[in-house]
Design a protein around this motif. Structure first.
Motif, PDB file in Angstrom:
ATOM      1  N   TYR A   1      19.607 115.389 -56.716  1.00  0.00           N
ATOM      2  CA  TYR A   1      20.583 116.032 -55.823  1.00  0.00           C
ATOM      3  C   TYR A   1      19.988 116.224 -54.419  1.00  0.00           C
ATOM      4  O   TYR A   1      20.703 116.138 -53.421  1.00  0.00           O
ATOM      5  CB  TYR A   1      21.095 117.345 -56.415  1.00  0.00           C
ATOM      6  N   ASP A   2      18.682 116.450 -54.315  1.00  0.00           N
ATOM      7  CA  ASP A   2      18.054 116.550 -52.986  1.00  0.00           C
ATOM      8  C   ASP A   2      18.263 115.248 -52.204  1.00  0.00           C
ATOM      9  O   ASP A   2      18.565 115.262 -51.007  1.00  0.00           O
ATOM     10  CB  ASP A   2      16.554 116.848 -53.120  1.00  0.00           C
ATOM     11  N   ILE A   3      18.102 114.126 -52.893  1.00  0.00           N
ATOM     12  CA  ILE A   3      18.305 112.828 -52.224  1.00  0.00           C
ATOM     13  C   ILE A   3      19.774 112.689 -51.802  1.00  0.00           C
ATOM     14  O   ILE A   3      20.086 112.300 -50.673  1.00  0.00           O
ATOM     15  CB  ILE A   3      17.892 111.666 -53.160  1.00  0.00           C
ATOM     16  N   GLN A   4      20.680 113.058 -52.727  1.00  0.00           N
ATOM     17  CA  GLN A   4      22.113 112.964 -52.403  1.00  0.00           C
ATOM     18  C   GLN A   4      22.468 113.837 -51.181  1.00  0.00           C
ATOM     19  O   GLN A   4      23.205 113.406 -50.291  1.00  0.00           O
ATOM     20  CB  GLN A   4      22.952 113.402 -53.611  1.00  0.00           C
ATOM     21  N   TYR A   5      21.927 115.061 -51.138  1.00  0.00           N
ATOM     22  CA  TYR A   5      22.214 115.934 -49.996  1.00  0.00           C
ATOM     23  C   TYR A   5      21.595 115.372 -48.709  1.00  0.00           C
ATOM     24  O   TYR A   5      22.147 115.534 -47.614  1.00  0.00           O
ATOM     25  CB  TYR A   5      21.732 117.370 -50.269  1.00  0.00           C
ATOM     26  N   ALA A   6      20.457 114.683 -48.842  1.00  0.00           N
ATOM     27  CA  ALA A   6      19.840 114.071 -47.657  1.00  0.00           C
ATOM     28  C   ALA A   6      20.719 112.930 -47.134  1.00  0.00           C
ATOM     29  O   ALA A   6      20.866 112.746 -45.918  1.00  0.00           O
ATOM     30  CB  ALA A   6      18.442 113.570 -48.004  1.00  0.00           C
ATOM     31  N   ILE A   7      21.337 112.180 -48.067  1.00  0.00           N
ATOM     32  CA  ILE A   7      22.261 111.108 -47.644  1.00  0.00           C
ATOM     33  C   ILE A   7      23.468 111.735 -46.941  1.00  0.00           C
ATOM     34  O   ILE A   7      23.920 111.260 -45.892  1.00  0.00           O
ATOM     35  CB  ILE A   7      22.721 110.270 -48.862  1.00  0.00           C
ATOM     36  N   ARG A   8      23.958 112.838 -47.483  1.00  0.00           N
ATOM     37  CA  ARG A   8      25.090 113.535 -46.870  1.00  0.00           C
ATOM     38  C   ARG A   8      24.729 113.966 -45.436  1.00  0.00           C
ATOM     39  O   ARG A   8      25.513 113.744 -44.506  1.00  0.00           O
ATOM     40  CB  ARG A   8      25.459 114.765 -47.710  1.00  0.00           C
ATOM     41  N   ARG A   9      23.530 114.540 -45.292  1.00  0.00           N
ATOM     42  CA  ARG A   9      23.108 115.001 -43.953  1.00  0.00           C
ATOM     43  C   ARG A   9      23.012 113.844 -42.972  1.00  0.00           C
ATOM     44  O   ARG A   9      23.373 113.957 -41.803  1.00  0.00           O
ATOM     45  CB  ARG A   9      21.764 115.733 -44.035  1.00  0.00           C
ATOM     46  N   ARG A  10      22.507 112.700 -43.452  1.00  0.00           N
ATOM     47  CA  ARG A  10      22.396 111.532 -42.568  1.00  0.00           C
ATOM     48  C   ARG A  10      23.778 111.157 -42.021  1.00  0.00           C
ATOM     49  O   ARG A  10      23.919 110.831 -40.850  1.00  0.00           O
ATOM     50  CB  ARG A  10      21.814 110.331 -43.337  1.00  0.00           C
TER      51      ARG A  10
ATOM     52  N   LYS B   1      24.309  95.944 -50.161  1.00  0.00           N
ATOM     53  CA  LYS B   1      23.343  95.155 -50.933  1.00  0.00           C
ATOM     54  C   LYS B   1      22.778  95.988 -52.080  1.00  0.00           C
ATOM     55  O   LYS B   1      22.720  97.218 -52.011  1.00  0.00           O
ATOM     56  CB  LYS B   1      22.239  94.606 -50.026  1.00  0.00           C
ATOM     57  N   GLU B   2      22.405  95.307 -53.132  1.00  0.00           N
ATOM     58  CA  GLU B   2      21.995  96.005 -54.351  1.00  0.00           C
ATOM     59  C   GLU B   2      20.658  96.709 -54.182  1.00  0.00           C
ATOM     60  O   GLU B   2      19.757  96.208 -53.505  1.00  0.00           O
ATOM     61  CB  GLU B   2      21.914  95.023 -55.516  1.00  0.00           C
ATOM     62  N   ALA B   3      20.547  97.853 -54.852  1.00  0.00           N
ATOM     63  CA  ALA B   3      19.300  98.617 -54.851  1.00  0.00           C
ATOM     64  C   ALA B   3      18.607  98.450 -56.199  1.00  0.00           C
ATOM     65  O   ALA B   3      19.272  98.205 -57.208  1.00  0.00           O
ATOM     66  CB  ALA B   3      19.608 100.092 -54.617  1.00  0.00           C
ATOM     67  N   THR B   4      17.293  98.596 -56.204  1.00  0.00           N
ATOM     68  CA  THR B   4      16.610  98.664 -57.500  1.00  0.00           C
ATOM     69  C   THR B   4      16.596 100.125 -57.918  1.00  0.00           C
ATOM     70  O   THR B   4      16.583 101.028 -57.079  1.00  0.00           O
ATOM     71  CB  THR B   4      15.175  98.111 -57.425  1.00  0.00           C
TER      72      THR B   4
ATOM     73  N   THR C   1      21.101 102.870 -46.872  1.00  0.00           N
ATOM     74  CA  THR C   1      21.085 101.554 -46.237  1.00  0.00           C
ATOM     75  C   THR C   1      21.712 100.510 -47.165  1.00  0.00           C
ATOM     76  O   THR C   1      22.477  99.643 -46.719  1.00  0.00           O
ATOM     77  CB  THR C   1      19.645 101.150 -45.863  1.00  0.00           C
ATOM     78  N   CYS C   2      21.400 100.602 -48.441  1.00  0.00           N
ATOM     79  CA  CYS C   2      22.020  99.673 -49.401  1.00  0.00           C
ATOM     80  C   CYS C   2      23.542  99.838 -49.389  1.00  0.00           C
ATOM     81  O   CYS C   2      24.286  98.854 -49.444  1.00  0.00           O
ATOM     82  CB  CYS C   2      21.484  99.905 -50.812  1.00  0.00           C
TER      83      CYS C   2
END
Lengths: 261, 263
Positions: free
Chosen positions: B42-51, B24-27, B18-19
């Motif tokens: 990497y799990d988070i990165q792959y989840a962003i990829r899936r989105r 917009k900046e993230a903390t 979303t950022c």
């Protein structure tokens, strides 16, 4: 500055060179020294070297990078003279402990001229037409001025801080390479320490040689066929000590290496 | 060993994506989850990829980051990281890049590889990479960390898709056997002024080593680099800040140039 003082300072620098001794910055002792004065001091120093049996074989251009220009707060390069006693072959042992004081290595492109270049009015096209070949080169700069505490007048007077130099054993037709974008990779003792490209020297090494021809032209001096011209560093200066090994490779041109003893 | 559960991974992926989409900046996410590790990241990165894929975007390629020794030393790590490139990151040569869609973009010059055979680690080396390379092509990557002032740790930046944002390919493609990628020079200009220079060796000694490392890192997740993949191998130059109104042009030895304007 009067002729007597110019002669004294030139002699002092020559003696410091031969004795491997550092001297106080000229700009500390002669606050009013101009860049023109400094070139006259440099000329005196090189006259002493020629009188001592050295032969001039070319010229070097210095202060070509933005970083060094900003450090010295000048916006022009400088030049010095190369003699036969300064040049080493690819892979040679270079006896810096017996010849230099505070050596630093810089990777450069050397130009071998096949025609004279007489400024003013020398263009990049003239430089390329007058160039027999370009070669990979290490210039080992050195300063006779204490701890490299130089202003532009100090380095100009001190033969543009020239020390010794090494040419690689590849000579390439300048028509075959884009000298502004050729890449440079410098290794020290087997590790890559810096990379750069031709444009680091005044936007192109060709600009540097044209600058030199036009600057000397104002004094009625030409660059001569057969001379070697070191066109200025493409990477940051690297301090070296005996025992170090350095290698430079330039894309499309070749490599040069040197062992310091 | 991951430390986050699936719900936490999904929440952080949504937050970071979303950022990105809202510019917009993230903390820094490690402020909230200080024990997070590489696997979580990497799990988070792959989840962003899936989105993104779920919304109909496609994968344009992969990128390797933190490939210069200086950058790795600065971050106190001995390994580069990777991320993915979505289709909408791609901009044509000479494009206008909208700064309103970005937070604090920076540009870096890179050599991109396109593969013609799969590469799978462990044990992948530069020789495998060169044999599996269809062609290389000049690239400029526009990175845009979602974190304030580009201040992040390794785990945070991996989760943030290695700061990936936009990229531009241009110039002339070449077979890897026709160029000397190690000694290939690049000159980066902003508004006509030379601001960065370098040669291919700035990337792990040779840009092909970066692709080999990517194959080996993916191998740890039992994945491979498929045939036909575009790979941005990492910055040959330092990253340069750009602002609205800036024009950037990068010249590559023997391969032409890539340019863009920031509007």
């Amino acid at each position: 500055m009067n002729e007597q003082r110019i002669k004294e300072l030139g002699d002092e620098l020559f003696d410091a060179l031969r004795a491997q001794r550092m001297i106080a910055p000229l700009t500390e002792r002669e606050p009013d020294i101009t860049i023109d004065d400094a070139y006259h001091v440099s000329l005196r120093m090189v006259e002493r070297r020629v009188a001592d049996g050295e032969k001039i074989i070319g010229k070097k251009i210095g202060v070509t990078s933005k970083a060094v220009q900003n450090m010295l707060n000048v916006h022009q390069p400088d030049f010095g003279y190369l003699t036969d006693r300064m040049v080493y072959g690819n892979g040679d042992e270079m006896p810096i402990s017996e010849q230099l004081i505070q050596a630093r290595a810089e990777g450069e492109i050397a130009f071998m001229l096949k025609k004279d270049l007489s400024g003013p009015g020398v263009t990049n096209a003239d430089v390329l037409a007058a160039t027999e070949a370009v070669m990979p080169c290490f210039e080992i700069v050195d300063s006779r001025i204490r701890d490299w505490q130089i202003k532009i007048q100090d380095t100009v007077a001190d033969n543009a801080s020239c020390g010794l130099f090494v040419l690689g054993d590849n000579a390439v037709d300048p028509r075959k390479v884009d000298l502004a974008t050729v890449g440079m990779v410098v290794e020290k003792n087997g590790s890559i320490i810096s990379t750069g490209a031709g444009a680091a020297a005044l936007g192109s090494p060709v600009n540097c040689v044209a600058w030199l021809a036009n600057t000397l032209g104002r004094f009625g001096i030409s660059l001569k066929a057969g001379e070697v011209i070191l066109s200025g560093s493409l990477v940051p200066l690297e301090p070296v000590v005996p025992g170090d090994f350095m290698r430079v490779e330039i894309g499309g041109i070749g490599s040069a290496s040197v062992r310091f003893v | 060993m991951s430390t986050l559960n699936q719900a936490q991974v999904a929440e952080l992926a949504e937050y970071l994506e979303t950022c990105e989409l809202d510019a917009k900046e993230a903390t820094k996410i490690t402020d909230r989850y200080p024990d997070m590790d590489f696997e979580d990241a990497y799990d988070i990165q792959y989840a962003i990829r899936r989105r993104k894929l779920d919304r109909g975007h496609t994968l344009a390629g992969l990128k390797v980051g933190l490939t210069s020794r200086a950058k790795m030393k600065q971050m106190g790590v001995d390994t580069p990281i990777y991320g993915f490139l979505a289709d909408y990151f791609d901009r044509p040569d000479g494009a206008d890049i909208k700064t309103d869609e970005l937070i604090h973009p920076k540009v870096e010059a890179e050599l991109a590889f396109v593969t013609k055979a799969p590469l799978k680690g462990p044990g992948c080396h530069a020789g495998n990479v060169l044999a599996a390379t269809d062609f290389v092509i000049p690239a400029v990557e526009i990175i845009d960390s979602r974190y304030e002032n580009f201040r992040f740790d390794l785990v945070s930046v991996i989760a943030d898709n290695a700061s990936s944002s936009r990229f531009v390919l241009g110039g002339r493609m070449a077979r890897p056997s026709d160029i000397d990628a190690r000694n290939l020079g690049v000159v980066l200009e902003r508004n006509g002024e030379i601001v960065e220079l370098g040669a291919g060796a700035a990337v792990l000694g040779h840009p092909a080593a970066s692709v080999a490392l990517l194959a080996n890192m993916l191998g740890e997740r039992d994945e491979e680099i498929p045939s036909g993949t575009l790979i941005l191998t990492g910055g040959i130059t330092a990253a340069v800040t750009v602002n609205k109104g800036d024009a950037v042009n990068v010249r590559f030895q023997d391969l032409g140039s890539v340019g863009m304007r920031f509007v």
